[in-house]
Design an enzyme around this catalytic site. Structure first.
Site, short mmCIF file in Angstrom:
data_model
loop_
_atom_site.label_atom_id
_atom_site.label_comp_id
_atom_site.label_asym_id
_atom_site.label_seq_id
_atom_site.Cartn_x
_atom_site.Cartn_y
_atom_site.Cartn_z
N TYR A 21 -1.46 1.64 -1.07
CA TYR A 21 -2.40 2.64 -1.58
C TYR A 21 -3.62 1.90 -2.11
O TYR A 21 -3.49 0.86 -2.75
CB TYR A 21 -1.75 3.44 -2.71
CG TYR A 21 -2.68 4.40 -3.42
CD1 TYR A 21 -3.15 5.56 -2.78
CD2 TYR A 21 -3.08 4.17 -4.74
CE1 TYR A 21 -3.99 6.44 -3.45
CE2 TYR A 21 -3.92 5.06 -5.41
CZ TYR A 21 -4.37 6.19 -4.76
OH TYR A 21 -5.20 7.07 -5.42
N ASP B 152 -6.22 -6.22 -2.50
CA ASP B 152 -6.35 -5.17 -3.50
C ASP B 152 -5.35 -5.49 -4.62
O ASP B 152 -4.16 -5.22 -4.50
CB ASP B 152 -6.09 -3.80 -2.88
CG ASP B 152 -6.25 -2.68 -3.90
OD1 ASP B 152 -6.44 -2.98 -5.10
OD2 ASP B 152 -6.17 -1.49 -3.50
N LYS C 7 -7.05 -1.28 -13.56
CA LYS C 7 -5.91 -1.22 -14.48
C LYS C 7 -5.99 -2.24 -15.63
O LYS C 7 -6.77 -2.03 -16.54
CB LYS C 7 -4.60 -1.28 -13.67
CG LYS C 7 -4.55 -0.09 -12.69
CD LYS C 7 -3.21 0.22 -12.07
CE LYS C 7 -3.25 1.56 -11.35
NZ LYS C 7 -3.36 1.52 -9.92
C1 LIG Z 1 -4.29 2.31 -8.94
C2 LIG Z 1 -4.73 1.65 -7.69
C3 LIG Z 1 -5.96 1.92 -7.08
C4 LIG Z 1 -6.86 3.01 -7.59
O1 LIG Z 1 -7.34 2.74 -8.86
P1 LIG Z 1 -7.91 3.99 -9.72
O2 LIG Z 1 -8.39 3.34 -10.97
O3 LIG Z 1 -6.76 4.92 -9.91
O4 LIG Z 1 -9.00 4.59 -8.92
C5 LIG Z 1 -6.33 1.18 -5.98
N1 LIG Z 1 -5.53 0.23 -5.48
C6 LIG Z 1 -4.33 -0.05 -6.02
C7 LIG Z 1 -3.51 -1.15 -5.45
C8 LIG Z 1 -3.88 0.66 -7.13
O5 LIG Z 1 -2.69 0.41 -7.63
#
Ligand SMILES: *Cc1c(COP(=O)(O)O)cnc(C)c1O
Length: 444
Positions: A154, A249, A277
């Site tokens: 994701y 990511d 995060k």
């Molecule tokens: C949480 C997450 C996102 C999205 O981040 P948001 O701050 O919710 O937009 C993108 N990539 C990964 C791997 C994530 O865990």
């Protein structure tokens, strides 16, 4: 300086049910992000009024040990006193400038001094925004349009990444959300995780069009799908040999499993990296970074436009820096590693002792409880998650919640330990989780 306690003066007879009923009248599904609605576990979402360390308090006044931790940002736990002090101090200085300030500079210097592959860094306000911007840079740098992603990863709600594998064998994607046009889905290719041949088949079929391969090096959004090092090394080799970029990511794994995330643990250097995060210590902060030549394509220096009214918000910048400094000073990664290993072991022993067919996987302080596979093997792909896992999780979630343990309300979300989860709290949690599992998972 004193840290004010949250407002607990509201009438005590308020219930989550009442608040959810009102919420349904003002927000779609009563929520501002879908998993919060308890759709996959059923029942009414719990409304929380305050949090402290490893614990949450609901509007009803019930206390929970929290393993959701806001889906990962709170590596020190809720309202860490040192971070709280910095936040209060900053609020007294300014909330936002929309102009240059020293706070984002301090955080950017701190990070780039420790993460060599982040030669330049740009702050944004969410993980989604970081990913969206990194893709734009990759397309500009390569003059190519397609992005290859993996099934089971994701990357936020970026249009072109809200896709699933289409019917063809060459990785063509299909839209996975209403409102994402076929044209957006057409920009994206989807390959399976943990499948070197499957990846090569998709890559080979489109290799002159692929701007970047994007991967969560620790896929942690559809359960925790631990990848083999060789698979990730393969992505690095193949992209480098074919003029495509590799984007890690690390929105979940960055500053969570190690300061430099999985890239540091694996010794793999991505071209671009995205963070979110933990980087904001619980405030809305994201960042994308990477090779200097790539980041210098970004405005005002280069032709790639990207901007943000509240980007590098001083409260988030200073909360992030206070968090990361404490993590480094107190050797939080090493401590969380030991604590989480012990927690996982005690859970597994408890499950074994009580005949519960649950397994625990983890990387650092990120863990996932899942229905055991038939052969007891490690789950590395979406398709390997036992079919009954999601349904089994429902009753388990509610049993945990009843006994005062809050897990993220979906069997496909991972759990997080923070520095505030002491061994005493974890002992209490193990006892409650094992008892809950015994009620809901015991094979008769
Ligand atoms: C949480 C997450 C996102 C999205 O981040 P948001 O701050 O919710 O937009 C993108 N990539 C990964 C791997 C994530 O865990």
């Amino acid at each position: 300086m004193t840290v004010s306690t949250p407002n607990t003066t509201q009438p005590t007879n308020i219930t989550s049910e009442q608040l959810f009923e009102r919420s349904l009248k003002v927000a779609p599904g009563g929520v501002h992000s879908p998993v919060r609605a308890f759709k996959s576990v059923g029942g009414t979402p719990i409304f929380f009024k305050s949090a402290d360390g490893a614990r949450l308090t609901s509007v009803e006044g019930k206390s929970y040990i929290d393993f959701c931790q806001s889906f990962g940002p709170l590596i020190l736990g809720h309202r860490d006193p040192e971070v709280a002090e910095v936040v209060h101090e900053t609020v007294n200085l300014a909330w936002s400038f929309g102009a240059c300030e020293p706070y984002s500079l301090e955080l950017a210097e701190w990070i780039t001094a420790r993460i060599p592959w982040a030669e330049r860094l740009r702050f944004v306000s969410s993980g989604t925004e970081a990913v969206m911007s990194a893709l734009r840079v990759a397309r500009a740098a390569t003059g190519r349009n397609k992005i290859l992603k993996f099934e089971g990863c994701y990357h936020g709600h970026v249009d072109s990444l809200l896709v699933k594998a289409g019917s063809g064998l060459a990785g063509e994607a299909a839209s996975d959300s209403a409102g994402v046009s076929a044209a957006f889905a057409h920009e994206t290719l989807v390959a399976p995780l943990d499948d070197d041949e499957g990846f090569m088949r998709v890559f080979e079929a489109h290799k002159h069009e692929i701007a970047a391969v994007i991967v969560e090096p620790l896929p942690a959004n559809y359960g925790l799908l631990l990848q083999r090092r060789e698979f990730l090394e393969g992505l690095r080799k193949v992209t480098a040999a074919n003029g495509s970029l590799l984007i890690f990511d690390e929105v979940i794994s960055g500053f969570r499993v190690a300061l430099g995330g999985m890239a540091e643990l694996l010794g793999i250097r991505p071209d671009l990296v995205t963070y979110g995060k933990v980087i904001g210590g619980g405030f809305p902060v994201g960042a994308y970074g990477g090779r200097r030549d790539l980041l210098e394509l970004v405005a005002p220096l280069g032709p790639v436009y990207q901007a943000g009214t509240l980007s590098a918000n001083p409260v988030g910048m200073r909360a992030g820096l206070a968090t990361l400094k404490k993590v480094e000073r107190d050797q939080v990664f090493a401590k969380l590693e030991t604590r989480t290993a012990g927690f996982a072991e005690r859970l597994l022993n408890g499950f074994k002792r009580t005949g519960v067919p649950l397994d625990v996987v983890r990387q650092g302080s990120v863990f996932w409880l899942h229905q055991k596979t038939d052969d007891g093997g490690v789950i590395r792909r979406l398709s390997q998650i036992p079919k009954e896992h999601g349904a089994q999780f429902k009753a388990f979630f509610h049993a945990c919640s009843e006994s005062g343990v809050y897990l993220a309300p979906s069997g496909y979300e991972v759990g997080f330990l923070g520095y505030a989860h002491t061994d005493n709290i974890l002992d209490e949690a193990v006892e409650k989780i094992v008892a809950a599992a015994e009620k809901t998972h015991k094979t008769k």
